[in-house]
Design a protein around this motif. Structure first.
Motif, PDB file in Angstrom:
ATOM      1  N   GLY A  79       2.635  28.144  13.158  1.00 16.60           N
ATOM      2  CA  GLY A  79       2.399  29.154  14.180  1.00 16.60           C
ATOM      3  C   GLY A  79       2.820  28.755  15.571  1.00 16.60           C
ATOM      4  N   ALA A  80       3.144  27.485  15.789  1.00 13.59           N
ATOM      5  CA  ALA A  80       3.502  27.027  17.139  1.00 13.59           C
ATOM      6  C   ALA A  80       4.951  27.321  17.482  1.00 13.59           C
ATOM      7  CB  ALA A  80       3.237  25.536  17.275  1.00 13.59           C
ATOM      8  N   PHE A  81       5.773  27.562  16.462  1.00  8.88           N
ATOM      9  CA  PHE A  81       7.193  27.840  16.688  1.00  8.88           C
ATOM     10  C   PHE A  81       7.495  29.215  16.127  1.00  8.88           C
ATOM     11  CE2 PHE A  81      11.705  27.527  16.694  1.00  8.88           C
ATOM     12  CZ  PHE A  81      12.035  26.506  17.567  1.00  8.88           C
ATOM     13  N   SER A  82       7.935  30.124  16.986  1.00  9.75           N
ATOM     14  CA  SER A  82       8.124  31.513  16.583  1.00  9.75           C
ATOM     15  C   SER A  82       9.536  31.981  16.913  1.00  9.75           C
ATOM     16  CB  SER A  82       7.101  32.411  17.295  1.00  9.75           C
ATOM     17  OG  SER A  82       7.391  33.773  17.054  1.00  9.75           O
ATOM     18  N   SER A  83      10.048  32.918  16.102  1.00  7.87           N
ATOM     19  CA  SER A  83      11.344  33.527  16.383  1.00  7.87           C
ATOM     20  C   SER A  83      11.208  34.777  17.250  1.00  7.87           C
ATOM     21  CB  SER A  83      12.042  33.901  15.059  1.00  7.87           C
ATOM     22  OG  SER A  83      11.246  34.794  14.305  1.00  7.87           O
ATOM     23  N   ASN A  84       9.975  35.100  17.640  1.00  7.07           N
ATOM     24  CA  ASN A  84       9.751  36.235  18.525  1.00  7.07           C
ATOM     25  C   ASN A  84      10.431  35.973  19.870  1.00  7.07           C
ATOM     26  OD1 ASN A  84       8.014  37.398  20.899  1.00  7.07           O
ATOM     27  ND2 ASN A  84       7.578  38.717  19.127  1.00  7.07           N
ATOM     28  N   PRO A  85      11.284  36.902  20.361  1.00  8.03           N
ATOM     29  CA  PRO A  85      12.043  36.652  21.596  1.00  8.03           C
ATOM     30  C   PRO A  85      11.172  36.312  22.801  1.00  8.03           C
ATOM     31  CG  PRO A  85      12.926  38.565  20.443  1.00  8.03           C
ATOM     32  CD  PRO A  85      11.661  38.178  19.729  1.00  8.03           C
ATOM     33  N   LEU A  86      10.039  36.999  22.965  1.00 10.46           N
ATOM     34  CA  LEU A  86       9.169  36.721  24.096  1.00 10.46           C
ATOM     35  C   LEU A  86       8.580  35.319  24.003  1.00 10.46           C
ATOM     36  CD1 LEU A  86       7.769  37.601  26.676  1.00 10.46           C
ATOM     37  CD2 LEU A  86       5.971  38.667  25.281  1.00 10.46           C
ATOM     38  N   GLN A  87       8.129  34.938  22.819  1.00  9.12           N
ATOM     39  CA  GLN A  87       7.567  33.599  22.637  1.00  9.12           C
ATOM     40  C   GLN A  87       8.639  32.527  22.800  1.00  9.12           C
ATOM     41  OE1 GLN A  87       5.584  33.980  18.805  1.00  9.12           O
ATOM     42  NE2 GLN A  87       3.615  34.286  19.803  1.00  9.12           N
TER      43      GLN A  87
END
Length: 217
Positions: A79-87
């Motif tokens: 959960g610490a690494f996301s492909s969500n652009p904002l994150q």
């Protein structure tokens, strides 16, 4: 080295840990390709990059070392690494990637950004939304390589991942490192280049279910 030598890296040790990581990566083909050609400038860029990455991982409290800093294993938990652009933007800001042109130089910036982009695409394709541990940095000081330090540093999270039934994932760029990870239960899931003239990189995955089956044989 014994079981009690493995400990959490303290935030006060980040600078020296970055220097150790930069020393270990000094001959890394991908960094030689994507960072300044001048050895001194390349070492400075490497030290900055590894220090920023270790600093980012320290907040999650899964950066392992030994009592005398023989090596560093820096993990990002599920959960610490996301492909969500904002994150991803928030992560880039926290890593201070806006300083990359000054630290890396404009002539190699494109190569480094391409490497980061291609490897993150590979990461997303290989793991998708599957919860997993991500090994971001794994180094052993050149003076202590070949003595089992790296395997010891991996054990806290490999054991936790096995207990939780979660996979572990990493990207590396030397055949020697690939052999090391294979000996510790990882399997190759990808081998590619970021460009025709670039050195290859490998993605490897630790499958706790498979490794548990092997341990029972």
């Amino acid at each position: 080295m014994n079981d009690f030598d493995i400990c959490q890296l303290d935030r006060s040790q980040i600078t020296i840990a970055g220097e150790i990581a930069a020393k270990a990566f000094e001959d890394n083909p991908v960094f030689n390709y994507s960072l300044p050609e001048d050895p001194e400038l390349r070492f400075q860029a490497l030290t900055w990059l590894t220090s920023r990455a270790i600093d980012y991982c320290v907040q999650y409290k899964h950066v392992y070392t030994t009592s005398d800093l023989q090596g560093i294993a820096a993990w990002l938990p599920p959960g610490a690494f996301s492909s969500n652009p904002l994150q991803q933007l928030q992560m880039a800001l926290q890593l201070q990637f806006y300083s990359l042109p000054l630290k890396v130089g404009w002539n190699r910036l494109g190569r480094l950004l391409n490497f980061l982009s291609v490897t993150e695409q590979a990461h997303h394709q290989d793991m998708g939304d599957l919860p997993h541990w991500y090994l971001w940095i794994m180094v052993v000081h050149p003076m202590f390589q070949g003595q089992g330090v790296g395997s010891r540093l991996l054990q806290p999270i490999l054991q936790q991942a096995s207990d939780e039934g979660l996979a572990c994932y990493l990207i590396t760029s030397t055949e020697q490192a690939v052999c090391f990870y294979q000996k510790n239960g990882f399997e190759i899931v990808r081998n590619q280049k970021i460009a025709p003239n670039a050195p290859p990189f490998w993605a490897l995955k630790f499958d706790p279910c498979r490794n548990q089956r092997i341990s029972y044989l």
